[in-house]
Scaffold this motif. Sequence first.
Motif, mmCIF file in Angstrom:
data_model
loop_
_atom_site.group_PDB
_atom_site.id
_atom_site.type_symbol
_atom_site.label_atom_id
_atom_site.label_comp_id
_atom_site.label_asym_id
_atom_site.label_seq_id
_atom_site.Cartn_x
_atom_site.Cartn_y
_atom_site.Cartn_z
ATOM 1 N N PRO A 40 0.820 -1.211 0.000
ATOM 2 C CA PRO A 40 0.000 0.000 0.000
ATOM 3 C C PRO A 40 0.853 1.260 0.000
ATOM 4 C CG PRO A 40 0.086 -0.929 2.196
ATOM 5 C CD PRO A 40 0.790 -1.894 1.296
ATOM 6 N N ARG A 41 0.389 2.270 -0.692
ATOM 7 C CA ARG A 41 1.082 3.559 -0.719
ATOM 8 C C ARG A 41 0.700 4.404 0.499
ATOM 9 N NH1 ARG A 41 -0.070 8.408 -4.567
ATOM 10 N NH2 ARG A 41 1.907 9.535 -4.594
ATOM 11 N N HIS A 42 -0.556 4.285 0.914
ATOM 12 C CA HIS A 42 -1.061 5.073 2.042
ATOM 13 C C HIS A 42 -1.647 4.125 3.081
ATOM 14 C CE1 HIS A 42 -3.915 8.547 3.520
ATOM 15 N NE2 HIS A 42 -3.152 8.042 4.486
ATOM 16 N N VAL A 43 -1.084 4.153 4.272
ATOM 17 C CA VAL A 43 -1.556 3.328 5.383
ATOM 18 C C VAL A 43 -2.075 4.248 6.489
ATOM 19 C CG1 VAL A 43 -0.958 1.601 7.120
ATOM 20 C CG2 VAL A 43 0.116 1.513 4.855
ATOM 21 N N ALA A 44 -3.248 3.933 7.000
ATOM 22 C CA ALA A 44 -3.819 4.666 8.136
ATOM 23 C C ALA A 44 -3.912 3.709 9.317
ATOM 24 C CB ALA A 44 -5.199 5.212 7.780
ATOM 25 N N ILE A 45 -3.580 4.214 10.501
ATOM 26 C CA ILE A 45 -3.540 3.348 11.681
ATOM 27 C C ILE A 45 -4.354 3.941 12.824
ATOM 28 C CG2 ILE A 45 -2.086 2.176 13.357
ATOM 29 C CD1 ILE A 45 0.227 2.322 11.431
ATOM 30 N N ILE A 46 -5.264 3.136 13.360
ATOM 31 C CA ILE A 46 -5.969 3.471 14.597
ATOM 32 C C ILE A 46 -5.130 2.875 15.722
ATOM 33 C CG2 ILE A 46 -8.108 3.237 15.911
ATOM 34 C CD1 ILE A 46 -9.531 2.757 13.201
ATOM 35 N N MET A 47 -4.393 3.722 16.407
ATOM 36 C CA MET A 47 -3.421 3.263 17.415
ATOM 37 C C MET A 47 -4.157 3.042 18.740
ATOM 38 S SD MET A 47 -0.344 5.969 16.579
ATOM 39 C CE MET A 47 -1.334 7.335 17.209
ATOM 40 N N ASP A 48 -4.544 1.822 18.995
ATOM 41 C CA ASP A 48 -5.367 1.526 20.168
ATOM 42 C C ASP A 48 -4.616 0.576 21.104
ATOM 43 O OD1 ASP A 48 -7.581 1.642 21.780
ATOM 44 O OD2 ASP A 48 -8.742 0.183 20.653
ATOM 45 N N ARG A 73 4.700 -7.424 8.115
ATOM 46 C CA ARG A 73 3.881 -8.611 7.863
ATOM 47 C C ARG A 73 2.505 -8.227 7.335
ATOM 48 N NH1 ARG A 73 0.277 -10.729 11.177
ATOM 49 N NH2 ARG A 73 1.171 -9.772 13.039
ATOM 50 N N LEU A 74 1.909 -7.185 7.918
ATOM 51 C CA LEU A 74 0.589 -6.750 7.464
ATOM 52 C C LEU A 74 0.653 -6.181 6.049
ATOM 53 C CD1 LEU A 74 -0.738 -5.047 10.712
ATOM 54 C CD2 LEU A 74 -1.302 -7.317 9.831
ATOM 55 N N LEU A 75 1.735 -5.489 5.730
ATOM 56 C CA LEU A 75 1.888 -4.953 4.380
ATOM 57 C C LEU A 75 2.027 -6.087 3.367
ATOM 58 C CD1 LEU A 75 4.298 -1.931 4.959
ATOM 59 C CD2 LEU A 75 1.797 -1.981 5.001
ATOM 60 N N ALA A 76 2.735 -7.140 3.745
ATOM 61 C CA ALA A 76 2.888 -8.296 2.856
ATOM 62 C C ALA A 76 1.538 -8.979 2.636
ATOM 63 C CB ALA A 76 3.888 -9.278 3.438
ATOM 64 N N GLN A 77 0.717 -9.071 3.681
ATOM 65 C CA GLN A 77 -0.611 -9.664 3.543
ATOM 66 C C GLN A 77 -1.484 -8.823 2.616
ATOM 67 O OE1 GLN A 77 -0.688 -11.565 8.081
ATOM 68 N NE2 GLN A 77 -2.274 -10.131 7.439
ATOM 69 N N TYR A 78 -1.341 -7.519 2.704
ATOM 70 C CA TYR A 78 -2.082 -6.630 1.807
ATOM 71 C C TYR A 78 -1.717 -6.933 0.357
ATOM 72 C CZ TYR A 78 -3.228 -2.380 -0.779
ATOM 73 O OH TYR A 78 -3.689 -1.486 -1.727
ATOM 74 N N GLY A 79 -0.429 -7.145 0.101
ATOM 75 C CA GLY A 79 0.029 -7.402 -1.258
ATOM 76 C C GLY A 79 -0.558 -8.657 -1.863
ATOM 77 N N ALA A 80 -1.027 -9.566 -1.024
ATOM 78 C CA ALA A 80 -1.602 -10.822 -1.517
ATOM 79 C C ALA A 80 -3.098 -10.717 -1.775
ATOM 80 C CB ALA A 80 -1.341 -11.937 -0.505
ATOM 81 N N ARG A 81 -3.698 -9.590 -1.438
ATOM 82 C CA ARG A 81 -5.139 -9.438 -1.614
ATOM 83 C C ARG A 81 -5.483 -9.069 -3.058
ATOM 84 N NH1 ARG A 81 -7.888 -6.667 3.717
ATOM 85 N NH2 ARG A 81 -6.755 -7.849 5.300
ATOM 86 N N ASP A 82 -6.687 -9.476 -3.475
ATOM 87 C CA ASP A 82 -7.194 -9.171 -4.814
ATOM 88 C C ASP A 82 -8.149 -7.990 -4.696
ATOM 89 O OD1 ASP A 82 -7.959 -9.176 -7.428
ATOM 90 O OD2 ASP A 82 -9.228 -10.952 -7.284
#
Length: 247
Positions: free
Chosen positions: A17-25, A230-239
């Motif tokens: 992803p180019r833009h990631v938003a995070i809810i820091m909880d 790891r989360l960015l890599a999982q994003y890359g596998a999504r369709d």
Amino acid sequence: MAKSAPMAGISAPAEGPRHVAIIMDGNGRWAQKRGRPRLFGHHAGARRVREIVQSCPGLGVKYLTIFAFSTENWKRTQTEVAGLMSLFRRYIMKEMQEFVRENVQVRFIGDRPRLDAKLRGLMDEAEAMTAHCTGTNLTIALNYGGRDEVSRATKRLAIDVAEGRLRPEDVDEETLPRYLDTCVLPDPDLVIRTSGEARISNFLLWQSAYAEYEFIDTLWPDFTPDVFARLLAQYGARDRRFGAVPA
């Protein structure tokens, strides 16, 4: 933000992803698990922000938006709110020069008038000092709520219509984003929420219409660059089809 050496095992996913938003909880719960006051967790969370921002260039993340304080967070105890406001002031003062050295452009979104004058001044100063930076774009949502943002944007749009700068028939779904706090940002590709809660809590409601979501159990102070990668890599596998059917 002191510069850190590249972290082993962390690399940019091929289609991240180019833009990631995070809810820091989870700052408060992280502190309570250790028998410490909630503000101890907020300070730990602020230090974690530094690491995540530093990891962005190597992970291919150009835009990072973090949810620091919501319009609903005023409902917390006066002690916690005052402590958070003090933390925000100190964080900006401490990190301002480092943002420039790290080539991080900083901006703030949210309704500023309710914030104290000193904090607003520091926010303005940080934005002005980093306006020329061309690296990571860090957006900090402070006194921010998605519904509040849309409400404020709609009022500005209505004024332009009333004063003849915009015709009612020209208003469409491409118009409103120009009035949002995020008008200069691309929509987020991925929204992450830490701490095990599975809700979006009034965050980037308009902008996240087609974002991917990750809800993870990790508390924010434990959210390391390795977890981020790891989360960015999982994003890359999504369709991602955006409503279309694959050919």
